[in-house]
Design a protein around this motif. Structure first.
Motif, PDB file in Angstrom:
ATOM      1  N   UNK A  63       5.031   7.440  24.231  1.00 12.31           N
ATOM      2  CA  UNK A  63       5.258   8.805  24.307  1.00 12.31           C
ATOM      3  C   UNK A  63       4.659   9.217  25.807  1.00 12.31           C
ATOM      4  N   UNK A  64       3.690   8.638  26.255  1.00  8.85           N
ATOM      5  CA  UNK A  64       3.356   8.910  27.665  1.00  8.85           C
ATOM      6  C   UNK A  64       4.545   8.699  28.666  1.00  8.85           C
ATOM      7  N   UNK A  65       5.497   7.998  28.348  1.00  3.97           N
ATOM      8  CA  UNK A  65       6.372   7.649  29.422  1.00  3.97           C
ATOM      9  C   UNK A  65       7.508   8.769  29.652  1.00  3.97           C
ATOM     10  N   UNK A 118      11.633  15.996  36.881  1.00  9.04           N
ATOM     11  CA  UNK A 118      10.486  15.872  36.046  1.00  9.04           C
ATOM     12  C   UNK A 118      10.071  14.850  35.249  1.00  9.04           C
ATOM     13  N   UNK A 119      11.000  14.375  34.461  1.00  7.53           N
ATOM     14  CA  UNK A 119      10.492  13.105  33.512  1.00  7.53           C
ATOM     15  C   UNK A 119      10.252  11.850  34.361  1.00  7.53           C
ATOM     16  N   UNK A 120      10.791  11.835  35.587  1.00  5.17           N
ATOM     17  CA  UNK A 120      10.301  10.784  36.603  1.00  5.17           C
ATOM     18  C   UNK A 120       8.977  10.980  37.073  1.00  5.17           C
ATOM     19  N   UNK A 121       8.783  12.139  37.407  1.00  5.75           N
ATOM     20  CA  UNK A 121       7.441  12.667  38.227  1.00  5.75           C
ATOM     21  C   UNK A 121       6.150  12.276  36.967  1.00  5.75           C
ATOM     22  N   UNK A 122       6.437  12.736  35.693  1.00  6.12           N
ATOM     23  CA  UNK A 122       5.594  12.637  34.751  1.00  6.12           C
ATOM     24  C   UNK A 122       5.412  11.101  34.294  1.00  6.12           C
ATOM     25  N   UNK A 123       6.450  10.222  34.232  1.00  4.08           N
ATOM     26  CA  UNK A 123       6.289   8.627  34.333  1.00  4.08           C
ATOM     27  C   UNK A 123       5.309   8.110  35.216  1.00  4.08           C
TER      28      UNK A 123
END
Length: 832
Positions: free
Chosen positions: A282-284, A207-212
């Motif tokens: 923060x956006x990362x 999920x964090x990779x997708x958001x990045x």
């Protein structure tokens, strides 16, 4: 200019992309609005029930003292909100209560036992008394609750202040103990491991990779803009300031003022870049809870560093023509900028350390060890700044000692320089005390003694910058040489800036915001004198009403002086007296109206004023006498402005009649202040009262044997021919008599304007001398015969017989005894 156009494009683009950064909501704003709304509604029984619960909870917490400072602060805020509501309840029906009190007083006192009054009057009294009791009961209840809330707030404040003092004096672990240093290093290593573990965990989460990936473009743009603003933003504005100063190098003050305003961009732009960088991180989504907490500290760190760096550039500027408050050399200014930037970096480090201590569970020994290097480096920078302040004070003292005279401006500057010298010495003392306290384990006290003076210098630097900017703007508007730029308004503005900075300085020295709020509440309540409460609001209303009355009085005076009185037949002296009287009456009426508008009841001061009036009457009887005499002069007008008078041996023209004294300008162009009582109690000669005409008497002597009729005719002709001499009544020539050396005449003439008496006397004397010379009339002068007692003493050998040296006919026996100066023998040298 192309660079600055590019900067504007980058700045606008940053504003569009910076959607995740929002200003921090100010705590307490919503609570204050809720308290204001609640204060507008009357209190009911359910409100007092809720208040009782809050009061009991506060009393229980104070009794146990188990709650934390934060819990007590929240409880205090609730009590303060209730206090506001109770205060509003006390004054809600104030006008109605005063009206009922006046109605009950109008009915007269209640009848005593055994006396009777009409049933109608008794019924009306009971009705009004019932209405009064119904209105006064909630007021008394609110007053009791207000006193209770106020007392609980005071107890909480004293408890929190006591805890702060104990915490400041609490001794902890020593930061130089090797075991404590090892423990601190282990804790810091643990913090790094935790943050890296959170980043690693986020990097492996789908999920964090997708958001990045979704935010990658935004992250890249924000990072690029942040780097541009951080690297080039300050340089852009520095060049812009140089360009503005070069553009205004012709001596205009507009260039300096504009450059000072533009210089604000030297820290605004980098701070904006830090905020962009924080938003990009923060956006990362690569940071966990601990990392997010550290990211929230970064904007504050950027503000601390870049603000301190900008203040250093303003206080110790690079430009020689930049307005400064410190007299320092170029090398000293370079050092000052270095110390300021270093302090900003240390402030940022302190904020980071505070964030780490609040986010991670650390050992008790870690905080003193981490804080010790920051304390030492901060004190070193503080010592450097203090020495610069002391160096400025020493230079100014040396310059002042070389001056032979001191003006008001140098007095003012000397006070400021002495204050700077005192601040420098105080900072030096705090800087030397802080490291020793840290070594002994008093880390909090060391932080207090190093951080508080540094923050105080920063606040004073901001105030000084605003004062210099305001001074430049005043000079730009009013001109550098006019009184407007150096008058009262700039000084009052500087004073207002200093007063506005006092709360911030107090906060820097550990004063709680609640203490400042309580101080403001006490100031708003004012002081009670008798039955009158004097508060800032009352004083403001009083001053505004008084100022309005004075303005109206001045307008009336101007209208009377310019439009009304010139159309009347009143003489100029009477017009000035009427204008002065209107001014005094207007001032007295303005004071009375202002007292009434402010609601001040001065009746309770009547007894005190009566007691003081006796002492004032004896101690100030001369002043009162002169005051009353001044009023008499204005009413009777025996003397008016412009009159030529003579009083107490002083002759001159009345220049100004004031309440206490009258200013007389003598013919030597000197002003003599004469008490008004001298004009009332002493003899005064007014040469120009009523009209300007006056008599002039000239004494003339002619030789014996002259035709007296001819002399009188010549003098009469000369008098009648002069243009200032009045022919009706005609000039008079009087043959006074036979003098010792001449026939004495007097010419008596009336002049149209006695103010020209001296010039007329001189001109008439010239004409008399010319006519007498033409007519062959001799003006005699006194002659004296000299006799010598022993003239033989003047001859060689002294044997010759004495021979008279004067006319034998005029010879007279030598007088016996002391002789007059004219008959004393001369010395041999004079005789020769």
């Amino acid at each position: 200019m192309r660079r600055f156009a590019g900067f504007l494009c980058i700045f606008l683009l940053s504003l569009l992309l910076l959607d995740g950064v929002s200003p921090r909501e100010i705590g307490g704003g919503g609570a204050a609005a809720f308290a204001q709304e609640a204060a507008e509604a009357p209190l009911g029984e359910e409100d007092y029930v809720a208040w009782e619960k809050v009061a009991l909870r506060a009393e229980a917490s104070l009794a146990s003292r188990a709650a934390s400072d934060a819990a007590f602060e929240v409880l205090r805020r609730d009590l303060a909100d209730w206090r506001i509501r109770f205060q509003a309840e006390e004054t809600r029906d104030g006008s109605k209560i005063k009206l009922l009190q006046a109605q009950i007083a109008a009915l007269g006192p209640a009848p005593e036992e055994g006396e009777r009054e009409s049933a109608e009057l008794a019924a009306r009294r009971d009705e009004l008394q019932g209405e009064y009791e119904a209105l006064i009961t909630p007021v008394r209840k609110a007053e009791e609750a207000y006193a209770r809330a106020n007392g609980l707030i005071g107890q909480i404040d004293r408890l929190i202040r006591s805890r702060q003092k104990d915490l400041l004096l609490q001794r902890g672990p020593s930061p130089v103990n090797p075991n404590h240093v090892v423990t601190a290093l282990e804790d810091l290593q643990r913090v790094v491991v935790i943050v890296l573990a959170e980043i690693s965990s986020a990097a492996h989460l789908q999920s964090d990779q997708t958001r990045l990936r979704d935010n990658l473009l935004q992250i890249l743009v924000l990072t690029l803009l942040a780097l541009v603003l951080l690297i080039r933003g300050r340089e852009w504005f520095r060049r812009l300031v140089d360009w503005i100063l070069h553009l205004g190098a012709d001596g205009g003050r507009s260039g300096v003022a504009a450059a000072m305003v533009v210089s604000l961009g030297q820290f605004i732009l980098p701070v904006f870049g830090v905020m962009l960088l924080t938003q990009a991180l923060k956006a990362s989504s690569m940071f966990g809870p601990s990392g997010e907490g550290l990211l929230n500290v970064i904007p504050a760190m950027g503000i601390a560093f870049f603000t301190a760096r900008w203040l250093g550039g303003q206080t110790f500027p690079r430009h020689e023509d930049w307005p400064v408050s410190l007299e320092l050399t170029t090398r000293e200014r370079v050092r000052g900028r270095f110390y300021s930037s270093s302090l900003g970096l240390l402030f940022a480090s302190a904020l980071l350390v505070e964030g780490v201590i609040g986010l991670f569970p650390l050992e008790a020994e870690t905080s003193p060890v981490i804080a010790f290097p920051i304390i030492v480096l901060t004190t070193l920078c503080l010592v450097g700044l203090a020495r610069l302040l002391i160096s400025h004070g020493a230079k100014v003292e040396e310059a002042d000692s070389s001056l032979s005279s001191v003006t008001d401006a140098t007095d003012e500057r000397s006070f400021i320089d002495r204050s700077i010298l005192l601040i420098g010495r105080a900072c030096l003392a705090f800087a030397f005390a802080a490291p020793f306290l840290a070594l002994l384990g008093y880390t909090r006290a060391a932080i207090f003694f190093s951080l508080s003076p540094s923050l105080t210098l920063s606040i004073l630097a901001i105030v000084t910058f605003l004062q210099r900017l305001s001074r430049e703007l005043f000079e730009l508007v009013f001109g550098a040489t006019t009184d407007g730029a150096k008058g009262l308004v700039p000084v009052l503005f500087d004073f207002a800036l200093m007063v506005a900075a006092l709360p911030f300085i107090a906060r820097a020295w550990g004063v709680r915001q609640a203490d400042l709020d309580e101080l403001w509440v006490n100031v708003q309540e004012g002081v009670v004198v008798g039955d009158t409460q004097i508060s800032p609001t009352v004083l403001l209303i009083f001053l505004m009403a008084l100022a309005a009355g004075i303005v109206v009085t001045r307008l009336v005076q101007a209208a009377m002086r310019a439009s009304i009185l010139p159309r009347t037949r009143i003489d100029p002296g009477g017009q000035k007296a009427m204008v002065s009287g209107i001014g005094y009456l207007g001032l007295f009426a303005s004071g009375m109206i202002a007292v009434s508008a402010a609601g001040l009841d001065l009746s309770n001061l009547a007894i005190v004023a009566g007691a003081l009036s006796v002492g004032v009457g004896f101690g100030l009887q001369n002043i009162v006498s002169n005051f009353v005499s001044g009023l008499i002069l204005l009413i009777e007008r025996p003397v008016t402005e412009g009159d030529w008078i003579e009083v107490g041996g002083i002759m001159g023209t009345v220049k100004k009649i004031s309440v206490r004294a009258t200013t007389v300008e003598t013919f030597d162009r000197t002003d003599v202040v004469v008490p008004n009582s001298d004009f009332v109690s002493n003899q005064v000669t007014n040469w120009t009262r009523g009209n300007l005409s006056g008599r002039l008497i000239l004494a003339v002597g002619v030789a014996y044997g002259t035709d007296t009729r001819k002399v009188a005719a010549i003098l009469q002709e000369i008098a009648e021919a002069h243009p200032l001499v009045i022919v009706n009544p005609p000039p008079l020539v009087v043959f006074q008599g036979f003098g010792a050396d001449s026939l004495d005449f007097e010419m008596r003439v009336i002049l149209r304007d006695i103010n020209f008496g001296l010039g007329t006397r001189s001109e008439l004397n010239h004409q008399i001398a010319e006519r007498f010379a033409t007519e062959g009339i001799e003006i005699p002068f006194a002659q004296r015969d000299i006799w010598l007692r022993n003239p033989e003493a003047l001859r060689v050998g002294g044997t010759a017989e004495a021979t008279p040296v004067a006319d034998p006919v005029a010879a007279t026996p030598a007088p016996i005894g002391p002789q007059a100066p004219d008959s004393q023998p001369e010395s041999p040298t004079e005789d020769d």
